[in-house]
Design a protein around this motif. Structure first.
Motif, PDB file in Angstrom:
ATOM      1  N   ALA A   5      35.026  40.340  51.369  1.00  0.00           N
ATOM      2  CA  ALA A   5      35.171  38.877  51.370  1.00  0.00           C
ATOM      3  C   ALA A   5      33.961  38.221  50.714  1.00  0.00           C
ATOM      4  CB  ALA A   5      35.350  38.366  52.791  1.00  0.00           C
ATOM      5  N   ALA A   6      32.772  38.748  50.984  1.00  0.00           N
ATOM      6  CA  ALA A   6      31.561  38.180  50.383  1.00  0.00           C
ATOM      7  C   ALA A   6      31.564  38.349  48.865  1.00  0.00           C
ATOM      8  CB  ALA A   6      30.322  38.843  50.983  1.00  0.00           C
ATOM      9  N   LEU A   7      32.004  39.501  48.389  1.00  0.00           N
ATOM     10  CA  LEU A   7      32.055  39.715  46.938  1.00  0.00           C
ATOM     11  C   LEU A   7      33.089  38.804  46.280  1.00  0.00           C
ATOM     12  CD1 LEU A   7      31.686  43.607  46.732  1.00  0.00           C
ATOM     13  CD2 LEU A   7      29.977  41.864  46.175  1.00  0.00           C
ATOM     14  N   ALA A   8      34.239  38.633  46.922  1.00  0.00           N
ATOM     15  CA  ALA A   8      35.258  37.733  46.381  1.00  0.00           C
ATOM     16  C   ALA A   8      34.741  36.296  46.352  1.00  0.00           C
ATOM     17  CB  ALA A   8      36.541  37.826  47.196  1.00  0.00           C
ATOM     18  N   ALA A   9      34.061  35.890  47.418  1.00  0.00           N
ATOM     19  CA  ALA A   9      33.498  34.536  47.464  1.00  0.00           C
ATOM     20  C   ALA A   9      32.424  34.366  46.399  1.00  0.00           C
ATOM     21  CB  ALA A   9      32.918  34.250  48.845  1.00  0.00           C
ATOM     22  N   LEU A  10      31.616  35.391  46.178  1.00  0.00           N
ATOM     23  CA  LEU A  10      30.581  35.342  45.143  1.00  0.00           C
ATOM     24  C   LEU A  10      31.204  35.148  43.764  1.00  0.00           C
ATOM     25  CD1 LEU A  10      27.536  35.760  44.426  1.00  0.00           C
ATOM     26  CD2 LEU A  10      28.104  38.180  44.149  1.00  0.00           C
ATOM     27  N   GLU A  11      32.273  35.860  43.495  1.00  0.00           N
ATOM     28  CA  GLU A  11      32.971  35.695  42.216  1.00  0.00           C
ATOM     29  C   GLU A  11      33.559  34.296  42.087  1.00  0.00           C
ATOM     30  OE1 GLU A  11      34.430  40.205  41.210  1.00  0.00           O
ATOM     31  OE2 GLU A  11      35.622  38.999  42.588  1.00  0.00           O
ATOM     32  N   GLY A  53      38.292  24.524  29.180  1.00  0.00           N
ATOM     33  CA  GLY A  53      37.769  25.780  29.719  1.00  0.00           C
ATOM     34  C   GLY A  53      37.121  25.587  31.081  1.00  0.00           C
ATOM     35  N   GLY A  54      36.369  24.510  31.235  1.00  0.00           N
ATOM     36  CA  GLY A  54      35.720  24.230  32.511  1.00  0.00           C
ATOM     37  C   GLY A  54      36.717  23.994  33.625  1.00  0.00           C
ATOM     38  N   ILE A  55      37.739  23.211  33.345  1.00  0.00           N
ATOM     39  CA  ILE A  55      38.777  22.950  34.347  1.00  0.00           C
ATOM     40  C   ILE A  55      39.512  24.243  34.692  1.00  0.00           C
ATOM     41  CG2 ILE A  55      40.988  21.784  34.733  1.00  0.00           C
ATOM     42  CD1 ILE A  55      39.803  19.417  33.121  1.00  0.00           C
ATOM     43  N   THR A  56      39.788  25.042  33.683  1.00  0.00           N
ATOM     44  CA  THR A  56      40.466  26.320  33.913  1.00  0.00           C
ATOM     45  C   THR A  56      39.646  27.226  34.825  1.00  0.00           C
ATOM     46  OG1 THR A  56      41.551  26.175  31.759  1.00  0.00           O
ATOM     47  CG2 THR A  56      41.449  28.354  32.782  1.00  0.00           C
ATOM     48  N   LEU A  57      38.345  27.316  34.586  1.00  0.00           N
ATOM     49  CA  LEU A  57      37.496  28.163  35.425  1.00  0.00           C
ATOM     50  C   LEU A  57      37.446  27.663  36.865  1.00  0.00           C
ATOM     51  CD1 LEU A  57      34.442  29.118  33.177  1.00  0.00           C
ATOM     52  CD2 LEU A  57      36.348  30.555  33.905  1.00  0.00           C
ATOM     53  N   VAL A  58      37.371  26.363  37.040  1.00  0.00           N
ATOM     54  CA  VAL A  58      37.322  25.809  38.399  1.00  0.00           C
ATOM     55  C   VAL A  58      38.636  26.093  39.123  1.00  0.00           C
ATOM     56  CG1 VAL A  58      37.169  23.682  39.740  1.00  0.00           C
ATOM     57  CG2 VAL A  58      35.570  24.078  37.862  1.00  0.00           C
ATOM     58  N   VAL A  59      39.749  25.956  38.432  1.00  0.00           N
ATOM     59  CA  VAL A  59      41.048  26.240  39.052  1.00  0.00           C
ATOM     60  C   VAL A  59      41.184  27.738  39.348  1.00  0.00           C
ATOM     61  CG1 VAL A  59      43.550  26.229  38.661  1.00  0.00           C
ATOM     62  CG2 VAL A  59      42.192  24.215  38.102  1.00  0.00           C
ATOM     63  N   LEU A  60      40.728  28.578  38.421  1.00  0.00           N
ATOM     64  CA  LEU A  60      40.781  30.024  38.648  1.00  0.00           C
ATOM     65  C   LEU A  60      39.908  30.451  39.822  1.00  0.00           C
ATOM     66  CD1 LEU A  60      40.766  31.522  35.041  1.00  0.00           C
ATOM     67  CD2 LEU A  60      42.617  31.609  36.709  1.00  0.00           C
ATOM     68  N   PRO A 102      45.611  38.869  46.390  1.00  0.00           N
ATOM     69  CA  PRO A 102      44.816  38.044  45.474  1.00  0.00           C
ATOM     70  C   PRO A 102      43.413  38.594  45.235  1.00  0.00           C
ATOM     71  CG  PRO A 102      45.891  36.665  47.103  1.00  0.00           C
ATOM     72  CD  PRO A 102      46.141  38.084  47.504  1.00  0.00           C
ATOM     73  N   ALA A 103      42.821  39.219  46.249  1.00  0.00           N
ATOM     74  CA  ALA A 103      41.483  39.786  46.075  1.00  0.00           C
ATOM     75  C   ALA A 103      41.521  40.953  45.097  1.00  0.00           C
ATOM     76  CB  ALA A 103      40.917  40.222  47.419  1.00  0.00           C
ATOM     77  N   VAL A 104      42.534  41.808  45.214  1.00  0.00           N
ATOM     78  CA  VAL A 104      42.659  42.950  44.296  1.00  0.00           C
ATOM     79  C   VAL A 104      42.955  42.449  42.881  1.00  0.00           C
ATOM     80  CG1 VAL A 104      44.101  44.950  43.727  1.00  0.00           C
ATOM     81  CG2 VAL A 104      43.296  44.619  46.060  1.00  0.00           C
ATOM     82  N   ILE A 105      43.831  41.465  42.757  1.00  0.00           N
ATOM     83  CA  ILE A 105      44.150  40.908  41.437  1.00  0.00           C
ATOM     84  C   ILE A 105      42.895  40.346  40.777  1.00  0.00           C
ATOM     85  CG2 ILE A 105      45.363  39.013  40.283  1.00  0.00           C
ATOM     86  CD1 ILE A 105      47.671  39.534  42.292  1.00  0.00           C
ATOM     87  N   THR A 106      42.071  39.665  41.549  1.00  0.00           N
ATOM     88  CA  THR A 106      40.826  39.108  41.013  1.00  0.00           C
ATOM     89  C   THR A 106      39.940  40.208  40.458  1.00  0.00           C
ATOM     90  OG1 THR A 106      40.896  37.263  42.567  1.00  0.00           O
ATOM     91  CG2 THR A 106      38.763  37.778  41.599  1.00  0.00           C
ATOM     92  N   VAL A 149      30.088  46.130  38.337  1.00  0.00           N
ATOM     93  CA  VAL A 149      29.658  46.721  39.609  1.00  0.00           C
ATOM     94  C   VAL A 149      30.316  45.992  40.777  1.00  0.00           C
ATOM     95  CG1 VAL A 149      27.663  47.011  41.137  1.00  0.00           C
ATOM     96  CG2 VAL A 149      27.509  47.681  38.736  1.00  0.00           C
ATOM     97  N   VAL A 150      30.320  44.662  40.724  1.00  0.00           N
ATOM     98  CA  VAL A 150      30.926  43.879  41.806  1.00  0.00           C
ATOM     99  C   VAL A 150      32.426  44.154  41.895  1.00  0.00           C
ATOM    100  CG1 VAL A 150      31.503  41.524  42.528  1.00  0.00           C
ATOM    101  CG2 VAL A 150      29.177  42.075  41.846  1.00  0.00           C
ATOM    102  N   ALA A 151      33.112  44.185  40.752  1.00  0.00           N
ATOM    103  CA  ALA A 151      34.561  44.389  40.761  1.00  0.00           C
ATOM    104  C   ALA A 151      34.934  45.771  41.296  1.00  0.00           C
ATOM    105  CB  ALA A 151      35.126  44.198  39.355  1.00  0.00           C
ATOM    106  N   VAL A 152      34.223  46.806  40.845  1.00  0.00           N
ATOM    107  CA  VAL A 152      34.532  48.159  41.312  1.00  0.00           C
ATOM    108  C   VAL A 152      34.202  48.288  42.805  1.00  0.00           C
ATOM    109  CG1 VAL A 152      33.890  50.593  41.094  1.00  0.00           C
ATOM    110  CG2 VAL A 152      34.332  49.237  39.050  1.00  0.00           C
ATOM    111  N   ALA A 153      33.063  47.752  43.217  1.00  0.00           N
ATOM    112  CA  ALA A 153      32.685  47.819  44.638  1.00  0.00           C
ATOM    113  C   ALA A 153      33.712  47.092  45.500  1.00  0.00           C
ATOM    114  CB  ALA A 153      31.296  47.217  44.845  1.00  0.00           C
ATOM    115  N   ALA A 154      34.148  45.929  45.062  1.00  0.00           N
ATOM    116  CA  ALA A 154      35.137  45.174  45.832  1.00  0.00           C
ATOM    117  C   ALA A 154      36.468  45.924  45.901  1.00  0.00           C
ATOM    118  CB  ALA A 154      35.332  43.792  45.228  1.00  0.00           C
ATOM    119  N   LEU A 155      36.885  46.534  44.795  1.00  0.00           N
ATOM    120  CA  LEU A 155      38.129  47.306  44.821  1.00  0.00           C
ATOM    121  C   LEU A 155      38.043  48.465  45.804  1.00  0.00           C
ATOM    122  CD1 LEU A 155      39.219  47.418  41.065  1.00  0.00           C
ATOM    123  CD2 LEU A 155      40.524  46.497  42.989  1.00  0.00           C
TER     124      LEU A 155
END
Length: 149
Positions: free
Chosen positions: A24-30, A59-66, A87-91, A118-124
Motif C-alpha cells: 500500500a505504501a509503494l502504491a501510494a508513493l507512486e 499531460g498534467g491533467i492526465t497524470l493527476v487523473v492517473l 488496480p495495484a497490480v495494473i499500476t 525497483v518499486v514496481a517489481v517490489a510491489a508486484l
C-alpha cells in the motif's frame, strides 16, 4: 439527534500483514509521484512556453487523473479490500514499460527509471505474496466457497 449509532465496519479476518502495508505504501508513493509530476507539468504549461501550453496542461491533467488509480488502490489495500489488488497490480504492470523507457534515455532519467523499476517489481512481489492474498480474502482457483460454483 437519535440514539442510534453508526454500525461498526466489518472486522477483517486477521491482522494486516506487513507485506500488505508495504504494498500500500509503494502504491501510494507512486500515486503521489504522479500527482507531483502532473502539478509540475500544469505549472510549466501555464508559466512556460506558450507553444507547448496545451500539451503540458493536457499531460498534467492526465497524470493527476492517473494518480487516482494507485491512490485508491493503496487506500483499499490498507482497508483490506479484495478489489484493491487488481488496480495495484495494473499500476505496477504499467510502471514497468515506463521504467524501461526511462532507462533507455541518456540523461538524468536513468536513476528515475531504476527507482521506478525497483518499486514496481517490489510491489508486484508483495501483492502476489500468499500472506497478502490471504489478508485480502482472495481465493485461488478451485478454492471457491460452497455455493459459488
Amino acid at each position: 439527534m437519535t440514539s442510534e449509532q453508526t454500525p461498526a465496519p466489518e472486522e477483517t479476518a486477521g491482522p494486516r500483514p506487513r507485506r500488505l502495508i508495504y504494498a500500500a505504501a509503494l502504491a501510494a508513493l507512486e500515486g503521489l509521484a504522479l500527482v507531483v509530476g502532473g502539478v509540475w507539468m500544469l505549472v510549466e504549461g501555464f508559466t512556460g512556453d506558450p507553444d507547448d501550453r496545451q500539451t503540458a496542461v493536457t499531460g498534467g491533467i492526465t497524470l493527476v487523473v492517473l494518480a487516482l488509480l494507485p491512490l485508491l488502490a493503496a487506500r483499499g489495500l490498507l482497508a483490506q479490500r479484495s478489489w484493491s489488488r487488481g488496480p495495484a497490480v495494473i499500476t505496477q504492470i504499467l510502471a514497468l514499460p515506463v521504467a524501461y523507457n526511462l532507462l533507455q534515455a541518456d540523461s538524468v532519467a536513468i536513476p528515475a527509471g531504476i527507482a521506478l523499476a525497483v518499486v514496481a517489481v517490489a510491489a508486484l512481489v508483495l501483492l502476489v505474496n500468499p500472506a497478502t492474498t490471504q489478508a485480502l480474502g482472495i481465493k485461488g482457483p478451485g478454492r471457491a466457497q460452497d455455493g459459488e460454483r
